[in-house]
Motif scaffolding. Structure first.
Motif, PDB file in Angstrom:
ATOM      1  N   TYR A   1      30.164 152.352 -30.111  1.00  0.00           N
ATOM      2  CA  TYR A   1      31.569 151.932 -30.216  1.00  0.00           C
ATOM      3  C   TYR A   1      32.464 152.641 -29.194  1.00  0.00           C
ATOM      4  CZ  TYR A   1      29.497 151.144 -34.874  1.00  0.00           C
ATOM      5  OH  TYR A   1      28.655 150.830 -35.910  1.00  0.00           O
ATOM      6  N   VAL A   2      31.954 152.796 -27.995  1.00  0.00           N
ATOM      7  CA  VAL A   2      32.803 153.374 -26.955  1.00  0.00           C
ATOM      8  C   VAL A   2      32.984 152.339 -25.842  1.00  0.00           C
ATOM      9  CG1 VAL A   2      32.264 155.807 -27.302  1.00  0.00           C
ATOM     10  CG2 VAL A   2      30.822 154.444 -25.777  1.00  0.00           C
ATOM     11  N   HIS A   3      34.038 152.530 -25.086  1.00  0.00           N
ATOM     12  CA  HIS A   3      34.282 151.630 -23.967  1.00  0.00           C
ATOM     13  C   HIS A   3      33.222 151.877 -22.887  1.00  0.00           C
ATOM     14  CE1 HIS A   3      36.128 151.040 -19.921  1.00  0.00           C
ATOM     15  NE2 HIS A   3      36.063 149.821 -20.412  1.00  0.00           N
ATOM     16  N   ALA A   4      32.547 150.820 -22.494  1.00  0.00           N
ATOM     17  CA  ALA A   4      31.515 150.962 -21.466  1.00  0.00           C
ATOM     18  C   ALA A   4      31.534 149.689 -20.638  1.00  0.00           C
ATOM     19  CB  ALA A   4      30.149 151.162 -22.107  1.00  0.00           C
ATOM     20  N   GLU A   5      31.500 149.850 -19.329  1.00  0.00           N
ATOM     21  CA  GLU A   5      31.533 148.673 -18.465  1.00  0.00           C
ATOM     22  C   GLU A   5      30.467 148.762 -17.393  1.00  0.00           C
ATOM     23  OE1 GLU A   5      35.151 146.313 -17.044  1.00  0.00           O
ATOM     24  OE2 GLU A   5      35.974 148.248 -17.641  1.00  0.00           O
ATOM     25  N   GLY A   6      29.795 147.652 -17.175  1.00  0.00           N
ATOM     26  CA  GLY A   6      28.811 147.582 -16.111  1.00  0.00           C
ATOM     27  C   GLY A   6      29.390 146.830 -14.922  1.00  0.00           C
ATOM     28  N   PHE A   7      29.088 147.290 -13.730  1.00  0.00           N
ATOM     29  CA  PHE A   7      29.569 146.618 -12.513  1.00  0.00           C
ATOM     30  C   PHE A   7      28.441 146.472 -11.505  1.00  0.00           C
ATOM     31  CE2 PHE A   7      33.425 148.929 -13.899  1.00  0.00           C
ATOM     32  CZ  PHE A   7      34.270 147.842 -14.049  1.00  0.00           C
ATOM     33  N   ALA A   8      28.564 145.468 -10.668  1.00  0.00           N
ATOM     34  CA  ALA A   8      27.749 145.417  -9.465  1.00  0.00           C
ATOM     35  C   ALA A   8      28.297 146.528  -8.564  1.00  0.00           C
ATOM     36  CB  ALA A   8      27.891 144.058  -8.787  1.00  0.00           C
ATOM     37  N   ALA A   9      27.425 147.412  -8.113  1.00  0.00           N
ATOM     38  CA  ALA A   9      27.892 148.597  -7.393  1.00  0.00           C
ATOM     39  C   ALA A   9      28.761 148.234  -6.189  1.00  0.00           C
ATOM     40  CB  ALA A   9      26.692 149.446  -6.963  1.00  0.00           C
ATOM     41  N   GLY A  10      28.440 147.134  -5.526  1.00  0.00           N
ATOM     42  CA  GLY A  10      29.208 146.723  -4.348  1.00  0.00           C
ATOM     43  C   GLY A  10      30.632 146.325  -4.684  1.00  0.00           C
ATOM     44  N   GLU A  11      30.896 146.072  -5.956  1.00  0.00           N
ATOM     45  CA  GLU A  11      32.214 145.642  -6.401  1.00  0.00           C
ATOM     46  C   GLU A  11      33.166 146.832  -6.572  1.00  0.00           C
ATOM     47  OE1 GLU A  11      32.834 142.587  -6.304  1.00  0.00           O
ATOM     48  OE2 GLU A  11      34.611 142.257  -7.525  1.00  0.00           O
ATOM     49  N   LEU A  12      32.577 148.017  -6.619  1.00  0.00           N
ATOM     50  CA  LEU A  12      33.338 149.236  -6.906  1.00  0.00           C
ATOM     51  C   LEU A  12      34.646 149.325  -6.122  1.00  0.00           C
ATOM     52  CD1 LEU A  12      32.818 151.828  -8.604  1.00  0.00           C
ATOM     53  CD2 LEU A  12      31.879 152.847  -6.540  1.00  0.00           C
ATOM     54  N   LYS A  13      34.517 149.174  -4.805  1.00  0.00           N
ATOM     55  CA  LYS A  13      35.693 149.366  -3.961  1.00  0.00           C
ATOM     56  C   LYS A  13      36.661 148.202  -4.058  1.00  0.00           C
ATOM     57  CE  LYS A  13      33.051 147.914   0.127  1.00  0.00           C
ATOM     58  NZ  LYS A  13      31.821 147.766  -0.674  1.00  0.00           N
ATOM     59  N   HIS A  14      36.243 147.118  -4.703  1.00  0.00           N
ATOM     60  CA  HIS A  14      37.142 145.972  -4.873  1.00  0.00           C
ATOM     61  C   HIS A  14      37.973 146.097  -6.151  1.00  0.00           C
ATOM     62  CE1 HIS A  14      35.286 144.000  -1.467  1.00  0.00           C
ATOM     63  NE2 HIS A  14      34.105 144.314  -1.968  1.00  0.00           N
ATOM     64  N   GLY A  15      37.966 147.248  -6.768  1.00  0.00           N
ATOM     65  CA  GLY A  15      38.803 147.427  -7.955  1.00  0.00           C
ATOM     66  C   GLY A  15      38.394 148.544  -8.890  1.00  0.00           C
ATOM     67  N   PRO A  16      37.177 148.452  -9.445  1.00  0.00           N
ATOM     68  CA  PRO A  16      36.824 149.390 -10.516  1.00  0.00           C
ATOM     69  C   PRO A  16      36.932 150.872 -10.148  1.00  0.00           C
ATOM     70  CG  PRO A  16      35.229 147.606 -10.413  1.00  0.00           C
ATOM     71  CD  PRO A  16      36.142 147.439  -9.243  1.00  0.00           C
ATOM     72  N   ILE A  17      36.889 151.197  -8.873  1.00  0.00           N
ATOM     73  CA  ILE A  17      36.942 152.608  -8.506  1.00  0.00           C
ATOM     74  C   ILE A  17      38.258 153.250  -8.959  1.00  0.00           C
ATOM     75  CG2 ILE A  17      37.868 152.339  -6.146  1.00  0.00           C
ATOM     76  CD1 ILE A  17      35.592 154.483  -5.419  1.00  0.00           C
ATOM     77  N   ALA A  18      39.269 152.413  -9.184  1.00  0.00           N
ATOM     78  CA  ALA A  18      40.547 152.931  -9.686  1.00  0.00           C
ATOM     79  C   ALA A  18      40.395 153.573 -11.069  1.00  0.00           C
ATOM     80  CB  ALA A  18      41.585 151.797  -9.735  1.00  0.00           C
ATOM     81  N   LEU A  19      39.356 153.202 -11.783  1.00  0.00           N
ATOM     82  CA  LEU A  19      39.141 153.765 -13.126  1.00  0.00           C
ATOM     83  C   LEU A  19      38.594 155.188 -13.091  1.00  0.00           C
ATOM     84  CD1 LEU A  19      37.293 150.752 -14.800  1.00  0.00           C
ATOM     85  CD2 LEU A  19      39.510 151.655 -15.504  1.00  0.00           C
ATOM     86  N   VAL A  20      38.048 155.572 -11.933  1.00  0.00           N
ATOM     87  CA  VAL A  20      37.312 156.841 -11.893  1.00  0.00           C
ATOM     88  C   VAL A  20      38.278 158.020 -11.912  1.00  0.00           C
ATOM     89  CG1 VAL A  20      35.691 158.264 -10.567  1.00  0.00           C
ATOM     90  CG2 VAL A  20      35.408 155.761 -10.648  1.00  0.00           C
ATOM     91  N   GLU A  21      38.063 158.929 -12.850  1.00  0.00           N
ATOM     92  CA  GLU A  21      38.880 160.147 -12.916  1.00  0.00           C
ATOM     93  C   GLU A  21      37.989 161.305 -13.312  1.00  0.00           C
ATOM     94  OE1 GLU A  21      41.841 158.963 -15.741  1.00  0.00           O
ATOM     95  OE2 GLU A  21      40.473 159.167 -17.425  1.00  0.00           O
ATOM     96  N   GLU A  22      38.536 162.475 -13.270  1.00  0.00           N
ATOM     97  CA  GLU A  22      37.792 163.701 -13.545  1.00  0.00           C
ATOM     98  C   GLU A  22      36.998 163.594 -14.853  1.00  0.00           C
ATOM     99  OE1 GLU A  22      37.931 166.058 -11.181  1.00  0.00           O
ATOM    100  OE2 GLU A  22      36.417 167.184 -12.330  1.00  0.00           O
ATOM    101  N   GLY A  23      35.700 163.809 -14.749  1.00  0.00           N
ATOM    102  CA  GLY A  23      34.879 163.883 -15.957  1.00  0.00           C
ATOM    103  C   GLY A  23      34.356 162.556 -16.484  1.00  0.00           C
ATOM    104  N   LEU A  24      34.770 161.434 -15.873  1.00  0.00           N
ATOM    105  CA  LEU A  24      34.278 160.132 -16.357  1.00  0.00           C
ATOM    106  C   LEU A  24      32.773 160.027 -16.105  1.00  0.00           C
ATOM    107  CD1 LEU A  24      35.040 157.130 -17.312  1.00  0.00           C
ATOM    108  CD2 LEU A  24      34.886 156.563 -14.888  1.00  0.00           C
ATOM    109  N   PRO A  25      31.971 159.770 -17.146  1.00  0.00           N
ATOM    110  CA  PRO A  25      30.541 159.631 -16.902  1.00  0.00           C
ATOM    111  C   PRO A  25      30.212 158.283 -16.249  1.00  0.00           C
ATOM    112  CG  PRO A  25      31.022 159.833 -19.268  1.00  0.00           C
ATOM    113  CD  PRO A  25      32.322 159.679 -18.568  1.00  0.00           C
ATOM    114  N   VAL A  26      29.501 158.329 -15.156  1.00  0.00           N
ATOM    115  CA  VAL A  26      29.106 157.108 -14.443  1.00  0.00           C
ATOM    116  C   VAL A  26      27.586 157.114 -14.269  1.00  0.00           C
ATOM    117  CG1 VAL A  26      29.378 155.724 -12.347  1.00  0.00           C
ATOM    118  CG2 VAL A  26      31.306 157.058 -13.194  1.00  0.00           C
TER     119      VAL A  26
END
Ligand code: F6R
Length: 369
Positions: A249-274
């Motif tokens: 029951y935790v927020h978890a999202e899967g991405f195509a790694a190449g998509e990272l720079k097209h948006g999801p990288i904005a989610l990354v902050e200190e300590g976020l498990p990836v």
């Protein structure tokens, strides 16, 4: 009933080597040719197929997504993977030359059944890849390729996923053989790799399970996780995220790694498990791009958990944890890399004291649309 395991999910994770072996058993003859006795669709029809549509939901759809990479590569036929509940309502292009492949553990998922009915009405032959004997989908399809995973009791799917990929691969190699897309020795080569998977899955469990469980317990207070993968690692990332949502029951999202720079990288902050699923270094173009993705998220403070091939040292400088997976060709990679993600999700849920076999709000088969 749980065979000495704490939960059915643990038991079913450990049954995965057998599920893959049983799905392969009896389907390759002594000449190394695939014999699908249950394939009751005219070979002439299969030779003329110009498109394959895979219909499924949830984990089964991710198995289909994995299969797309393999079947297109082996058969040179376009494969579309469609969520069953989206299919029927968008006027899909289906004809007599379309082969519809429905994937379902239960064979009772109403969304999938309705989509199959729609495809058949348009003249498509339907092959069901199903785990449950005599289920509705098995009865309604033109042919059935059973996954012999045995009963899956835990609500979250594990061994069915591996068996579904295995069955899809048999189908892909069978079509390649029938249509003459691949030389017999290439088909034999892939079959030999498939045959090695049960032992490799077992090695992986023996070598990594304890560490991954400890990691699940360690990260139990985290509230958000990302999973990155590329090529066949992409659907594995989606499946890893789904397992964690369902069980912990935790927020978890899967991405195509190449998509990272097209948006999801904005989610990354200190300590976020990836979690990052890294392709084999023997595919350097793919591999190096994913390794740069690890660097990119690490540079922004992510806690990186890297799933990499044994001996791939290039990931070490950027990984907080490395989960080592036996060496195997890229197309076989999902059958291994998903296993630690299943173990992790169950361990994290256990650390939170949750009911692993029966997560809240979920049912084993979804028999309403
Ligand atoms: C996830 C899960 C579901 C099912 C989906 C399809 O762990 O179990 O996403 O995969 O509901 O179910 P079947 O395969 O029975 O059609």
């Amino acid at each position: 009933v749980k065979g000495g395991y704490e939960t059915f999910m643990d038991k079913e994770i450990h049954e995965q080597p057998v599920a893959v072996a049983d799905t392969l058993r009896g389907r390759v003859d002594e000449r190394g040719e695939i014999q699908l006795d249950e394939m009751r669709i005219d070979p002439a029809v299969l030779r003329s197929v110009d498109k394959i549509i895979v219909i499924a939901c949830g984990t089964a759809a991710y198995a289909g997504h994995v299969a797309k990479y393999a079947i297109e590569h082996w058969c040179r036929v376009p494969v579309e993977v469609e969520l069953a509940h989206e299919f029927r309502y968008r006027d899909p292009v289906v004809s007599e030359k379309t082969l519809t492949v429905a994937i379902s553990q239960s064979g009772e998922t109403m969304d999938t059944i309705q989509a199959v009915r729609h495809a058949r009405e348009q003249g498509s032959k339907v092959l069901a890849i199903v785990n449950t004997y005599g289920s509705t989908l098995a009865r309604e399809a033109d042919a059935v390729l059973y996954t012999h995973a045995g009963p899956e009791v835990a609500v979250a799917s594990t061994k069915a996923f591996l068996a579904q990929i295995t069955a899809c691969y048999l189908l892909g190699l069978y079509l390649a053989q029938l249509r003459g897309n691949k030389w017999p020795d290439e088909v034999a080569d892939y079959l030999a790799h498939l045959a090695q998977m049960p032992a490799k899955i077992q090695d992986l469990l023996d070598g990594q399970e304890e560490r991954v469980r400890a990691l699940g317990a360690e990260l139990a207070d985290k509230t958000s996780f990302l999973f990155l993968g590329r090529h066949v690692g992409y659907p594995v990332a989606l499946e890893g995220a789904l397992k964690l949502k369902e069980l912990a029951y935790v927020h978890a999202e899967g991405f195509a790694a190449g998509e990272l720079k097209h948006g999801p990288i904005a989610l990354v902050e200190e300590g976020l498990p990836v979690f990052v699923i890294v392709p084999t270094p023997r595919r350097p173009l793919l591999h190096d791009k994913v390794v740069s993705n690890i660097q990119e998220v690490r540079a922004r403070g992510a806690r990186t958990i890297v799933i990499a091939e044994e001996g791939d040292l290039t990931v070490e400088p950027f990984a907080d944890d490395v989960i080592r997976v036996p060496r195997t060709p890229t197309l076989m990679w999902p059958l291994l890399t998903v296993v630690p993600l299943q173990v992790f999700a169950a361990a994290l849920a256990r650390a939170k004291g949750l009911d692993i076999d029966q997560p809240r709000n979920l049912a084993k088969s979804v028999t309403v649309e």
